[in-house]
Design a protein around this motif. Structure first.
Motif, PDB file in Angstrom:
ATOM      1  N   LEU A 363       0.858  -1.181   0.000  1.00 44.84           N
ATOM      2  CA  LEU A 363       0.000   0.000   0.000  1.00 44.84           C
ATOM      3  C   LEU A 363       0.896   1.233   0.000  1.00 44.84           C
ATOM      4  N   GLY A 364       0.758   2.076  -1.010  1.00 47.24           N
ATOM      5  CA  GLY A 364       1.553   3.287  -1.087  1.00 47.24           C
ATOM      6  C   GLY A 364       0.944   4.422  -0.299  1.00 47.24           C
ATOM      7  N   SER A 383       6.395   2.593   6.782  1.00 44.07           N
ATOM      8  CA  SER A 383       7.394   3.656   6.682  1.00 44.07           C
ATOM      9  C   SER A 383       6.722   4.968   6.319  1.00 44.07           C
ATOM     10  N   LEU A 384       7.409   6.049   6.669  1.00 41.83           N
ATOM     11  CA  LEU A 384       6.993   7.391   6.279  1.00 41.83           C
ATOM     12  C   LEU A 384       8.012   7.947   5.298  1.00 41.83           C
ATOM     13  N   ALA A 394       7.058   1.238  12.232  1.00 42.33           N
ATOM     14  CA  ALA A 394       6.267   0.149  12.823  1.00 42.33           C
ATOM     15  C   ALA A 394       6.271  -1.040  11.874  1.00 42.33           C
ATOM     16  N   GLY A 395       5.715  -2.144  12.357  1.00 42.51           N
ATOM     17  CA  GLY A 395       5.569  -3.354  11.565  1.00 42.51           C
ATOM     18  C   GLY A 395       4.249  -4.024  11.896  1.00 42.51           C
ATOM     19  N   VAL A 415       3.813   4.105   3.942  1.00 37.59           N
ATOM     20  CA  VAL A 415       4.077   3.155   2.867  1.00 37.59           C
ATOM     21  C   VAL A 415       4.242   1.775   3.495  1.00 37.59           C
ATOM     22  N   THR A 416       3.455   0.818   3.031  1.00 30.55           N
ATOM     23  CA  THR A 416       3.495  -0.534   3.569  1.00 30.55           C
ATOM     24  C   THR A 416       4.197  -1.443   2.563  1.00 30.55           C
ATOM     25  N   THR A 417       5.301  -2.065   2.985  1.00 28.81           N
ATOM     26  CA  THR A 417       6.062  -2.951   2.105  1.00 28.81           C
ATOM     27  C   THR A 417       6.187  -4.332   2.734  1.00 28.81           C
ATOM     28  N   ALA A 418       6.255  -5.332   1.887  1.00 25.66           N
ATOM     29  CA  ALA A 418       6.396  -6.708   2.359  1.00 25.66           C
ATOM     30  C   ALA A 418       7.805  -6.917   2.898  1.00 25.66           C
TER      31      ALA A 418
END
Length: 474
Positions: A363-364, A383-384, A394-395, A415-418
């Protein structure tokens, strides 16, 4: 005593006795100042102080003070040594003046070191020949004639080998590439790690390939590092003719723009040549990044194509889309989501399982999500984007929710990354709204999770002295 001064030799003795130490002291002070400034002139000045001046003083003492005959052996030996040292001093000074401070890209900087050494050797030999002819009255004409004939014979015997060396030296003089550049010679492709008078060493990724300079000078090759600027990592990709081209192009661009090695201010280009064939060009900093960028890109594209139902390489099957795996994931998440039997049926008909590759963006930032993701396997990193870089704050792990702002209809700022291989249960917003309305406890937990994420983001920004206004606007 009067006769000594009348003849002049006493004045020479006094001058040498006083002038020699004074001159040494002055030259020593000058040498110290040059060394403190790391000046290249320190080398010639050191030769002048340590060798030339003492030899010159000894020669002056023999010739002018002691009045030794010019044809005396010791006088000739000292004169020869003094002349040889003087030749070295002049050559060292010229080397410093011409080449030590040469600017980048100038002809003086491009001259290979071996050319300079050969020229220095020739000048030393010529200087010694003149010196021997002057001091020892030697006939050096025959010597030069013999050397010339010998050079011709050796040149004819070794013309093939010498020709290769000369062509290689000319290539070094031209310098169409430098250490670190990436070359494509047709048969060899890689990064230049070493260049010498005989060959170029190219790191191909699977070893060091030795390419003779004569081979490069006699053939065409491509310097992929020139001119300066972005380098395009290209890949030819195939889909089926049933996949709509505009959807494929959008997919190819979306995945490429998420690559960490892509230059942020350069555009990704995609060309469609018909029959399901596409060509992608991704701007990266250098050829060294091209292979790594393409490796990540092609792996991410595999997951992204299956999430959108497009047939990459003619194959659209996705093992994770089996109904049994969807049922198992729903049952696994049922306790955390407080699901009843009817809720399970709703999820079976509206949700789906999706997979993301390691590092892929789930998710961007700057978007309003229209669906949420429940983590089934793996983890994500939040992430920011702050001033052009990312700040992890955070995670989330198995059972957690990704895309809280879909419920508040707000733009996501994180920004949510795997964090690795990731499997999520993707649920449409309408289904989530129905679950929240029927399960007040689930709504409360989602709200608490959203508040915690905001507090974690504020804390991470506060530790760096930043505010939300500094977040990158996307």
């Amino acid at each position: 005593m009067a006769e000594a001064f009348a003849d002049g030799w006493a004045w020479w003795v006094i001058g040498i006795a006083i002038g020699f130490p004074v001159l040494l002291v002055g030259i020593t002070e000058l040498l110290g100042a040059l060394r403190r400034r790391n000046s290249p002139l320190a080398g010639p000045v050191a030769i002048l102080r340590n060798w030339v001046i003492p030899a010159g003083a000894l020669l002056a003492l023999l010739v002018f003070a002691i009045r030794s005959p010019a044809d005396q052996v010791w006088v000739r030996v000292v004169a020869t040594v003094f002349g040889f040292l003087l030749i070295l001093l002049v050559l060292s000074a010229f080397n410093v003046v011409l080449f030590a401070n040469a600017s980048e890209g100038s002809w003086r900087k491009r001259i290979p070191t071996i050319f300079i050494e050969i020229a220095r050797l020739v000048l030393v030999v010529v200087g010694l020949a003149i010196l021997f002819a002057w001091v020892w009255e030697a006939d050096v004409g025959g010597l030069f004639a013999a050397l010339g004939v010998t050079s011709i014979v050796i040149g004819l015997a070794l013309q093939n080998a010498v020709g290769g060396v000369i062509s290689g030296l000319l290539l070094l003089f031209e310098q169409p590439f430098k250490i670190g550049d990436h070359l494509d010679t047709g048969g060899v492709k890689g990064r230049v790690t070493e260049v010498n008078w005989r060959a170029v060493h190219i790191d191909t990724g699977s070893g060091i390939q030795i390419v003779p300079n004569s081979t490069l000078s006699g053939a065409s090759f491509t310097n992929m590092s020139e001119p300066d600027g972005p380098y395009a990592a290209t890949a030819d990709i195939a889909f089926t003719t049933d996949d709509p081209p505009h959807e494929v192009v959008a997919l190819l661009i979306d995945v490429a723009e998420g690559l960490p090695l892509r230059l942020p201010r350069e555009r990704v280009s995609v060309e469609y040549s018909g029959k399901g064939a596409y060509s992608v060009s991704i701007p990266v900093a250098s050829p060294a990044d091209a292979s790594r960028a393409l490796t990540v890109y092609l792996s991410w594209l595999w997951y992204a194509a299956r999430r959108r139902g497009l047939a990459l390489d003619g194959d659209s099957t996705d093992p994770i889309a089996e109904p049994a795996r969807l049922d198992a994931a729903i049952e696994d998440l049922a306790p955390a989501l407080h699901l009843a039997a009817e809720d399970r049926d709703l999820l079976r008909t509206t949700s789906r399982l999706q997979r993301f590759g390691a590092g892929e963006t789930v998710l961007g930032s700057g978007v309003v999500p229209d669906e949420v993701h429940f983590i089934v396997e793996g983890a994500v990193t939040l992430s920011l984007e702050v001033q052009g870089s990312r700040l992890d704050f955070a995670g989330a792990e198995r059972g957690d929710l990704v895309g809280h702002t879909a419920l508040t209809r707000q733009r996501s700022q994180a920004v949510t990354t795997a964090a690795g291989m990731l499997t999520v249960l993707t649920v449409p917003l309408e289904t989530v709204d129905a679950l929240v309305r029927a399960r007040p406890r689930l709504a409360a937990e989602i709200g608490e999770s959203l508040d915690m994420r905001r507090e974690q983001a504020e804390t991470a920004l506060g530790e760096l002295g930043l505010t939300r206004s500094m977040l990158t606007d996307r």
